[in-house]
Design a protein around this motif. Structure first.
Motif, PDB file in Angstrom:
ATOM      1  N   GLN A  86       0.844  -1.190   0.000  1.00 51.87           N
ATOM      2  CA  GLN A  86       0.000   0.000   0.000  1.00 51.87           C
ATOM      3  C   GLN A  86       0.881   1.242   0.000  1.00 51.87           C
ATOM      4  O   GLN A  86       2.083   1.178   0.274  1.00 51.87           O
ATOM      5  CB  GLN A  86      -0.901  -0.002   1.234  1.00 51.87           C
ATOM      6  CG  GLN A  86      -1.806  -1.229   1.329  1.00 51.87           C
ATOM      7  CD  GLN A  86      -2.624  -1.237   2.604  1.00 51.87           C
ATOM      8  OE1 GLN A  86      -3.804  -0.955   2.581  1.00 51.87           O
ATOM      9  NE2 GLN A  86      -1.998  -1.581   3.714  1.00 51.87           N
ATOM     10  N   LEU A  87       0.274   2.391  -0.272  1.00 53.53           N
ATOM     11  CA  LEU A  87       1.042   3.635  -0.272  1.00 53.53           C
ATOM     12  C   LEU A  87       1.708   3.871   1.086  1.00 53.53           C
ATOM     13  O   LEU A  87       2.839   4.351   1.153  1.00 53.53           O
ATOM     14  CB  LEU A  87       0.132   4.820  -0.636  1.00 53.53           C
ATOM     15  CG  LEU A  87      -0.100   5.048  -2.128  1.00 53.53           C
ATOM     16  CD1 LEU A  87      -1.154   6.134  -2.356  1.00 53.53           C
ATOM     17  CD2 LEU A  87       1.208   5.421  -2.825  1.00 53.53           C
ATOM     18  N   ARG A  88       1.019   3.525   2.171  1.00 57.46           N
ATOM     19  CA  ARG A  88       1.627   3.687   3.497  1.00 57.46           C
ATOM     20  C   ARG A  88       2.904   2.860   3.600  1.00 57.46           C
ATOM     21  O   ARG A  88       3.921   3.314   4.137  1.00 57.46           O
ATOM     22  CB  ARG A  88       0.652   3.281   4.602  1.00 57.46           C
ATOM     23  CG  ARG A  88       1.186   3.577   6.009  1.00 57.46           C
ATOM     24  CD  ARG A  88       0.372   2.893   7.085  1.00 57.46           C
ATOM     25  NE  ARG A  88      -1.020   3.282   7.071  1.00 57.46           N
ATOM     26  CZ  ARG A  88      -1.497   4.392   7.636  1.00 57.46           C
ATOM     27  NH1 ARG A  88      -0.676   5.219   8.249  1.00 57.46           N
ATOM     28  NH2 ARG A  88      -2.781   4.660   7.596  1.00 57.46           N
ATOM     29  N   VAL A  97      11.298   4.402   7.759  1.00 61.50           N
ATOM     30  CA  VAL A  97      10.608   4.315   9.042  1.00 61.50           C
ATOM     31  C   VAL A  97       9.663   3.122   8.966  1.00 61.50           C
ATOM     32  O   VAL A  97       9.578   2.436   7.956  1.00 61.50           O
ATOM     33  CB  VAL A  97       9.819   5.607   9.366  1.00 61.50           C
ATOM     34  CG1 VAL A  97      10.754   6.803   9.470  1.00 61.50           C
ATOM     35  CG2 VAL A  97       8.729   5.870   8.321  1.00 61.50           C
ATOM     36  N   LYS A  98       8.935   2.890  10.037  1.00 61.48           N
ATOM     37  CA  LYS A  98       7.943   1.815  10.039  1.00 61.48           C
ATOM     38  C   LYS A  98       6.573   2.392   9.701  1.00 61.48           C
ATOM     39  O   LYS A  98       6.348   3.598   9.806  1.00 61.48           O
ATOM     40  CB  LYS A  98       7.935   1.111  11.399  1.00 61.48           C
ATOM     41  CG  LYS A  98       9.286   0.467  11.730  1.00 61.48           C
ATOM     42  CD  LYS A  98       9.256  -0.208  13.089  1.00 61.48           C
ATOM     43  CE  LYS A  98      10.577  -0.911  13.396  1.00 61.48           C
ATOM     44  NZ  LYS A  98      11.708   0.030  13.530  1.00 61.48           N
ATOM     45  N   THR A  99       5.638   1.516   9.312  1.00 63.55           N
ATOM     46  CA  THR A  99       4.341   1.995   8.826  1.00 63.55           C
ATOM     47  C   THR A  99       3.578   2.794   9.882  1.00 63.55           C
ATOM     48  O   THR A  99       2.839   3.708   9.538  1.00 63.55           O
ATOM     49  CB  THR A  99       3.467   0.816   8.355  1.00 63.55           C
ATOM     50  OG1 THR A  99       3.408  -0.185   9.381  1.00 63.55           O
ATOM     51  CG2 THR A  99       4.043   0.195   7.103  1.00 63.55           C
ATOM     52  N   LEU A 108      -3.941   6.294   1.743  1.00 65.24           N
ATOM     53  CA  LEU A 108      -2.701   5.591   2.048  1.00 65.24           C
ATOM     54  C   LEU A 108      -2.905   4.090   2.192  1.00 65.24           C
ATOM     55  O   LEU A 108      -1.958   3.310   2.066  1.00 65.24           O
ATOM     56  CB  LEU A 108      -2.067   6.144   3.323  1.00 65.24           C
ATOM     57  CG  LEU A 108      -1.605   7.598   3.306  1.00 65.24           C
ATOM     58  CD1 LEU A 108      -0.926   7.947   4.619  1.00 65.24           C
ATOM     59  CD2 LEU A 108      -0.672   7.861   2.141  1.00 65.24           C
ATOM     60  N   THR A 109      -4.122   3.654   2.492  1.00 63.65           N
ATOM     61  CA  THR A 109      -4.395   2.229   2.652  1.00 63.65           C
ATOM     62  C   THR A 109      -5.481   1.804   1.676  1.00 63.65           C
ATOM     63  O   THR A 109      -6.258   2.618   1.177  1.00 63.65           O
ATOM     64  CB  THR A 109      -4.849   1.909   4.084  1.00 63.65           C
ATOM     65  OG1 THR A 109      -6.022   2.687   4.399  1.00 63.65           O
ATOM     66  CG2 THR A 109      -3.759   2.242   5.083  1.00 63.65           C
ATOM     67  N   GLY A 110      -5.518   0.524   1.412  1.00 63.23           N
ATOM     68  CA  GLY A 110      -6.521  -0.021   0.496  1.00 63.23           C
ATOM     69  C   GLY A 110      -5.851  -0.579  -0.744  1.00 63.23           C
ATOM     70  O   GLY A 110      -5.494  -1.757  -0.793  1.00 63.23           O
ATOM     71  N   GLN A 333       7.671  11.067  13.121  1.00 61.40           N
ATOM     72  CA  GLN A 333       6.397  10.911  12.421  1.00 61.40           C
ATOM     73  C   GLN A 333       6.489  11.536  11.039  1.00 61.40           C
ATOM     74  O   GLN A 333       6.959  12.667  10.881  1.00 61.40           O
ATOM     75  CB  GLN A 333       5.267  11.573  13.221  1.00 61.40           C
ATOM     76  CG  GLN A 333       3.880  11.166  12.765  1.00 61.40           C
ATOM     77  CD  GLN A 333       3.541   9.725  13.132  1.00 61.40           C
ATOM     78  OE1 GLN A 333       4.081   9.182  14.087  1.00 61.40           O
ATOM     79  NE2 GLN A 333       2.653   9.114  12.365  1.00 61.40           N
ATOM     80  N   VAL A 334       6.047  10.792  10.041  1.00 59.73           N
ATOM     81  CA  VAL A 334       5.956  11.295   8.670  1.00 59.73           C
ATOM     82  C   VAL A 334       4.485  11.582   8.394  1.00 59.73           C
ATOM     83  O   VAL A 334       3.644  10.680   8.425  1.00 59.73           O
ATOM     84  CB  VAL A 334       6.492  10.272   7.651  1.00 59.73           C
ATOM     85  CG1 VAL A 334       6.340  10.814   6.228  1.00 59.73           C
ATOM     86  CG2 VAL A 334       7.942   9.938   7.943  1.00 59.73           C
ATOM     87  N   THR A 335       4.160  12.856   8.153  1.00 63.77           N
ATOM     88  CA  THR A 335       2.774  13.258   7.895  1.00 63.77           C
ATOM     89  C   THR A 335       2.623  13.592   6.420  1.00 63.77           C
ATOM     90  O   THR A 335       3.272  14.510   5.910  1.00 63.77           O
ATOM     91  CB  THR A 335       2.385  14.481   8.746  1.00 63.77           C
ATOM     92  OG1 THR A 335       2.566  14.151  10.132  1.00 63.77           O
ATOM     93  CG2 THR A 335       0.936  14.868   8.507  1.00 63.77           C
ATOM     94  N   VAL A 336       1.784  12.842   5.742  1.00 60.70           N
ATOM     95  CA  VAL A 336       1.540  13.053   4.311  1.00 60.70           C
ATOM     96  C   VAL A 336       0.516  14.176   4.157  1.00 60.70           C
ATOM     97  O   VAL A 336      -0.611  14.080   4.646  1.00 60.70           O
ATOM     98  CB  VAL A 336       1.038  11.760   3.647  1.00 60.70           C
ATOM     99  CG1 VAL A 336       0.683  12.014   2.178  1.00 60.70           C
ATOM    100  CG2 VAL A 336       2.087  10.666   3.777  1.00 60.70           C
TER     101      VAL A 336
END
Length: 346
Positions: A86-88, A97-99, A108-110, A333-336
């Motif tokens: 997934q994009l995440r 980093v970790k998901t 980000l998911t799906g 934290q990575v914030t999209v």
């Protein structure tokens, strides 16, 4: 069998999201020009396609025949592959980093994607995350910010009676040049490279998998079906506590897991250990357990509501002489802030 595949995909993609950071002090060769360094940040060529639906009849038939799909990240020479991610997962890998450290919109998911790319001559596996990030920025128009903030976590600590695991000598380092046997695949994880071996169950389909991480240990996963009960048996051979924590995180947080608690090693235990773990994955998905933080928190911790004798992961960890406690810890934290659902065409 679909449930078994979902568990395998969770374990593999969860661990394969992100790579081990480059060694401290590593630097580009002095003779490298600015143009060479700039070019090294991008794949020479890359193909991005939606992943095949593993619930489709064709995919299910292939899995029953023992032809398991690829999933996770793999770097072989100059070839980089990211399958069923997934994009995440892809963003976590790109930012190393970790998901659970990636947050942003629902997109980000799906949908899962397969990416096949060729890296420039002279590239190494350490260059792949930077190239993947450039691809995501170009093809998915990714924009993101990073910062370190205190976050609720589950600390893996030693219980009152001490650890009940068997100390062993460290296994030999992983031989990443060894020829792979049938059913094996090399993958890259946040704690280093690993070799994954898929096993067929009776009548075909997935019987489990083994993750060999070299000196960090080997983990073997065996799903067990008993009527309506689904449990997972895990054998750890020569495992380190950071590796155990990374694995526990996947089952505590579940497939999405953005708001659940990751497991952080605070045992203070060095070295390698043999141990086992038996639990019901369905009782832990979503971050339930000590301190809440996810669906099913609290009620699912002590016992199996179905009465089939399965344990939660929290109970099982205590049998190892360890404990999961809610705490706070600084986490990057990575914030999209922006990403497109569909990539530009190949």
């Amino acid at each position: 069998m679909l449930g078994r595949f979902c568990i395998a995909a969770l374990v593999t993609c969860g661990l394969a999201s992100g790579q081990a950071p480059a060694a401290p002090g590593a630097a580009a060769p002095a003779a490298a020009s600015a143009a060479t360094l700039a070019a090294a940040l991008s794949f020479d060529v890359a193909s991005v396609r939606p992943s095949a639906d593993f619930t489709s009849p064709a995919m299910q038939a292939a899995m029953r025949a023992g032809n398991m799909p690829k999933f996770g990240a793999s770097i072989e020479g100059l070839r980089a592959e990211y399958n069923q991610m997934q994009l995440r997962d892809l963003i976590a890998n790109a930012y190393e980093v970790k998901t659970y450290q990636v947050s942003g919109p629902d997109v980000l998911t799906g949908q899962r994607f397969d990416i096949a790319a060729k890296m420039p001559e002279g590239s190494t596996a350490d260059d792949a995350p930077k190239m993947l990030r450039a691809l995501l920025e170009d093809r998915f128009k990714l924009e993101a910010t990073t910062k370190t903030e205190d976050r609720a976590v589950l600390a893996l600590v030693v219980g009152k009676s001490g650890p009940k695991m068997k100390p062993v000598a460290a296994p030999p380092p992983l031989d990443d040049k060894a020829e792979l046997a049938p059913g094996q695949r090399k993958i890259d994880t946040p704690i280093g490279p690993a070799i994954m071996t898929m096993r067929q169950g009776s009548g075909g389909g997935m019987g489990g998998q083994t993750m060999n991480m070299g000196s960090k240990g080997t983990m073997t996963f065996t799903p067990k079906m008993d009527g309506q009960s689904f449990t997972l048996h895990m054998d750890f051979s020569g495992v380190t506590m950071p590796a155990l924590s990374a694995m526990l995180t996947q089952f505590v947080m579940g497939p999405g897991g953005a708001n659940a608690k990751p497991v952080v090693d605070m045992t203070g235990l060095a070295g390698n250990y043999d141990t086992t773990l038996d639990f019901s994955p369905q009782m832990n998905m979503g971050g339930g357990g000590p301190g809440g933080g996810g669906a099913g928190a609290g009620a699912a911790v002590a016992s199996d509501p179905g009465g089939n004798g399965a344990s939660s992961i929290y109970d099982s960890v205590q049998k190892m002489g360890l404990k999961l406690e809610p705490r706070k810890a600084p986490v990057e934290q990575v914030t999209v802030t922006h990403v497109e659902k569909t990539p530009t065409e190949n």
